[in-house]
Design a protein around this motif. Structure first.
Motif, PDB file in Angstrom:
ATOM      1  N   PHE A  84       0.851  -1.183   0.000  1.00  0.00           N
ATOM      2  CA  PHE A  84       0.000   0.000   0.000  1.00  0.00           C
ATOM      3  C   PHE A  84       0.889   1.236   0.000  1.00  0.00           C
ATOM      4  O   PHE A  84       1.506   1.573   1.008  1.00  0.00           O
ATOM      5  N   LEU A  85       0.964   1.904  -1.146  1.00  0.00           N
ATOM      6  CA  LEU A  85       1.800   3.087  -1.305  1.00  0.00           C
ATOM      7  C   LEU A  85       0.941   4.333  -1.143  1.00  0.00           C
ATOM      8  O   LEU A  85       0.004   4.557  -1.920  1.00  0.00           O
ATOM      9  N   ASP A  86       1.247   5.145  -0.129  1.00  0.00           N
ATOM     10  CA  ASP A  86       0.524   6.406   0.018  1.00  0.00           C
ATOM     11  C   ASP A  86       0.777   7.283  -1.207  1.00  0.00           C
ATOM     12  O   ASP A  86       1.886   7.296  -1.761  1.00  0.00           O
ATOM     13  N   SER A  87      -0.225   8.040  -1.601  1.00  0.00           N
ATOM     14  CA  SER A  87      -0.131   8.770  -2.865  1.00  0.00           C
ATOM     15  C   SER A  87       0.803   9.969  -2.806  1.00  0.00           C
ATOM     16  O   SER A  87       1.030  10.620  -3.833  1.00  0.00           O
ATOM     17  N   ASP A  88       1.373  10.278  -1.645  1.00  0.00           N
ATOM     18  CA  ASP A  88       2.399  11.324  -1.570  1.00  0.00           C
ATOM     19  C   ASP A  88       3.789  10.743  -1.324  1.00  0.00           C
ATOM     20  O   ASP A  88       4.746  11.496  -1.111  1.00  0.00           O
ATOM     21  N   ASP A  89       3.925   9.421  -1.352  1.00  0.00           N
ATOM     22  CA  ASP A  89       5.213   8.756  -1.163  1.00  0.00           C
ATOM     23  C   ASP A  89       5.685   8.135  -2.473  1.00  0.00           C
ATOM     24  O   ASP A  89       4.962   8.137  -3.473  1.00  0.00           O
ATOM     25  N   VAL A  90       6.902   7.589  -2.465  1.00  0.00           N
ATOM     26  CA  VAL A  90       7.443   6.923  -3.655  1.00  0.00           C
ATOM     27  C   VAL A  90       8.159   5.648  -3.244  1.00  0.00           C
ATOM     28  O   VAL A  90       8.608   5.504  -2.092  1.00  0.00           O
ATOM     29  N   LEU A  91       8.270   4.724  -4.189  1.00  0.00           N
ATOM     30  CA  LEU A  91       9.074   3.521  -4.018  1.00  0.00           C
ATOM     31  C   LEU A  91      10.282   3.600  -4.943  1.00  0.00           C
ATOM     32  O   LEU A  91      10.183   4.113  -6.062  1.00  0.00           O
ATOM     33  N   TYR A  92      11.423   3.087  -4.482  1.00  0.00           N
ATOM     34  CA  TYR A  92      12.587   2.988  -5.343  1.00  0.00           C
ATOM     35  C   TYR A  92      12.413   1.795  -6.290  1.00  0.00           C
ATOM     36  O   TYR A  92      11.663   0.854  -5.980  1.00  0.00           O
ATOM     37  N   PRO A  93      13.087   1.794  -7.442  1.00  0.00           N
ATOM     38  CA  PRO A  93      12.820   0.770  -8.464  1.00  0.00           C
ATOM     39  C   PRO A  93      12.980  -0.674  -8.027  1.00  0.00           C
ATOM     40  O   PRO A  93      12.322  -1.559  -8.570  1.00  0.00           O
ATOM     41  N   SER A  94      13.824  -0.945  -7.032  1.00  0.00           N
ATOM     42  CA  SER A  94      14.059  -2.334  -6.620  1.00  0.00           C
ATOM     43  C   SER A  94      13.200  -2.771  -5.448  1.00  0.00           C
ATOM     44  O   SER A  94      13.399  -3.869  -4.914  1.00  0.00           O
ATOM     45  N   ALA A  95      12.248  -1.947  -5.022  1.00  0.00           N
ATOM     46  CA  ALA A  95      11.495  -2.240  -3.796  1.00  0.00           C
ATOM     47  C   ALA A  95      10.782  -3.585  -3.864  1.00  0.00           C
ATOM     48  O   ALA A  95      10.908  -4.427  -2.961  1.00  0.00           O
ATOM     49  N   VAL A  96      10.026  -3.822  -4.927  1.00  0.00           N
ATOM     50  CA  VAL A  96       9.271  -5.073  -5.022  1.00  0.00           C
ATOM     51  C   VAL A  96      10.217  -6.261  -5.138  1.00  0.00           C
ATOM     52  O   VAL A  96      10.007  -7.310  -4.498  1.00  0.00           O
ATOM     53  N   SER A  97      11.282  -6.152  -5.931  1.00  0.00           N
ATOM     54  CA  SER A  97      12.252  -7.247  -6.057  1.00  0.00           C
ATOM     55  C   SER A  97      12.851  -7.619  -4.712  1.00  0.00           C
ATOM     56  O   SER A  97      13.010  -8.806  -4.383  1.00  0.00           O
ATOM     57  N   GLU A  98      13.187  -6.607  -3.918  1.00  0.00           N
ATOM     58  CA  GLU A  98      13.810  -6.862  -2.613  1.00  0.00           C
ATOM     59  C   GLU A  98      12.857  -7.582  -1.670  1.00  0.00           C
ATOM     60  O   GLU A  98      13.247  -8.538  -0.994  1.00  0.00           O
ATOM     61  N   VAL A  99      11.611  -7.132  -1.598  1.00  0.00           N
ATOM     62  CA  VAL A  99      10.692  -7.786  -0.654  1.00  0.00           C
ATOM     63  C   VAL A  99      10.335  -9.191  -1.130  1.00  0.00           C
ATOM     64  O   VAL A  99      10.148 -10.108  -0.313  1.00  0.00           O
ATOM     65  N   MET A 100      10.265  -9.394  -2.438  1.00  0.00           N
ATOM     66  CA  MET A 100       9.909 -10.718  -2.940  1.00  0.00           C
ATOM     67  C   MET A 100      11.023 -11.737  -2.705  1.00  0.00           C
ATOM     68  O   MET A 100      10.751 -12.934  -2.575  1.00  0.00           O
ATOM     69  N   ARG A 101      12.275 -11.290  -2.627  1.00  0.00           N
ATOM     70  CA  ARG A 101      13.357 -12.224  -2.273  1.00  0.00           C
ATOM     71  C   ARG A 101      13.118 -12.811  -0.891  1.00  0.00           C
ATOM     72  O   ARG A 101      13.370 -14.001  -0.648  1.00  0.00           O
ATOM     73  N   LEU A 102      12.611 -11.990   0.025  1.00  0.00           N
ATOM     74  CA  LEU A 102      12.326 -12.492   1.376  1.00  0.00           C
ATOM     75  C   LEU A 102      11.052 -13.334   1.389  1.00  0.00           C
ATOM     76  O   LEU A 102      11.005 -14.390   2.032  1.00  0.00           O
TER      77      LEU A 102
END
Length: 336
Positions: A84-102
């Motif tokens: 859940f990304l708040d609409s005033d925040d941002v994710l870095y490009p590798s965010a999903v890849s990093e969490v999916m490794r765990l």
């Protein structure tokens, strides 16, 4: 490949919405989907969302508040994982890849990560949240009443099946906001929590600066303690009804207690500061001394800073309050 949905819940944040959506679409994890829930915005948000066409899945609903938006989104999800990304925040490009490794390596209910604090214009402040890393078994601590260190909403990735053990959450009356509270702490009762030990996104603080005790965006300093007490009571009911888990009547959390501490001591007269510390500081001091997430050095440092709030020289005591309350005040001092 397991798919992940990034849900962006938006209400009248057209100024920041493009940055949030672009960061979601820029993920380097191929199985990333983007769902935008617009909660009845009255600004130009709808036109922005529609400009992305088929690159995002868009839902436009009547305004119901953050809890309503979370309930709606969780009911629509068809992936196993969600951020859940708040609409005033941002994710870095590798965010999903990093969490999916765990997630791929364990049966985690949630994977959390640090967020770099940005000012309202998106410039990095040098601070990040949270400041402590919780153990895997946060549920055990929650059953004892301790809220564990967690980033704000955008720094959490969830197993959808775990969220659905907690949601939907009651959304009537005063409980329109604070959906991330139920997600962050409720999910910890369903299974273990993992942490990525680095920043994977940016958290925008609209009042960024070291000259204020306020740090959270969503609620005023004096309202936050009352809101947390209400949400804990609701979470207790959810935990008992849906999980058969009995939580204690009250919770323990330094962030909550420091909001009470700061609202009573900031700009207060010397007598009032001493009176509050002598008669009302028990819970505040307990969340420092008994804190299961802090080192001895951090506990001692916080106690020393708290004592400075009682000195007769008000500029020093007010500075000590700001330093305790606002991470950006600490960065300012460090940069001098």
């Amino acid at each position: 490949m397991k798919n992940v949905t990034i849900v962006i819940c938006n209400y009248n944040y057209e100024r920041y919405l493009v940055a949030a959506i672009d960061s979601a679409l820029a993920q380097d994890y191929p199985g990333t989907e983007v769902l935008v829930i617009d909660d009845g915005s009255t600004d130009g948000s709808r036109a922005i969302v529609e400009s992305y066409g088929s690159r995002v899945r868009a839902v436009f609903k009547e305004n119901g508040g953050q809890v309503s938006a979370y309930n709606h989104a969780i009911g629509l999800l068809d992936t196993d994982y969600v951020i859940f990304l708040d609409s005033d925040d941002v994710l870095y490009p590798s965010a999903v890849s990093e969490v999916m490794r765990l997630f791929d390596g364990g049966a985690w209910s949630k994977v959390q990560f640090r967020l770099d604090v940005m000012d309202r214009d998106g410039a990095l402040t040098g601070a990040s949240v949270p400041h402590s890393q919780p153990p895997h078994d946060c549920g055990k601590l929650l059953r004892g009443g301790w809220l564990y260190p967690s980033p704000p909403a955008s720094g959490n990735a969830y197993r959808v099946s775990a969220l659905r053990q907690i949601f939907p959450v009651p959304e009537e009356g005063v409980n329109r906001y604070g959906a991330d509270f139920y997600a962050i702490y409720g999910v910890a009762l369903t299974g273990p929590i993992a942490t990525v030990p680095k920043s994977l996104g940016g958290y925008r603080v609209h009042n960024a600066g070291g000259e204020t005790v306020s740090f959270a965006n969503s609620e005023q300093l004096t309202k936050a303690p009352r809101a947390f007490n209400m949400r804990w009571a609701i979470l207790r009911n959810l935990a008992m009804d849906r999980l058969g888990i009995e939580l204690p009547p009250a919770f323990l959390d330094f962030s909550h207690e420091k909001a009470t501490f700061c609202s009573n001591l900031y700009h207060a007269k010397l007598f009032s500061r001493w009176s509050w510390m002598l008669h009302h500081s028990r819970s505040y001091l307990h969340t420092i001394i008994a804190n299961p997430f802090w080192s001895l050095k951090k506990k001692l440092g916080t106690l020393v800073l708290s004592s400075l709030c009682l000195v007769p020289y008000s500029p020093l005591s007010d500075f000590a309050v700001r330093y305790i309350a606002n991470p950006l005040a600490r960065r300012r001092v460090a940069g001098r």
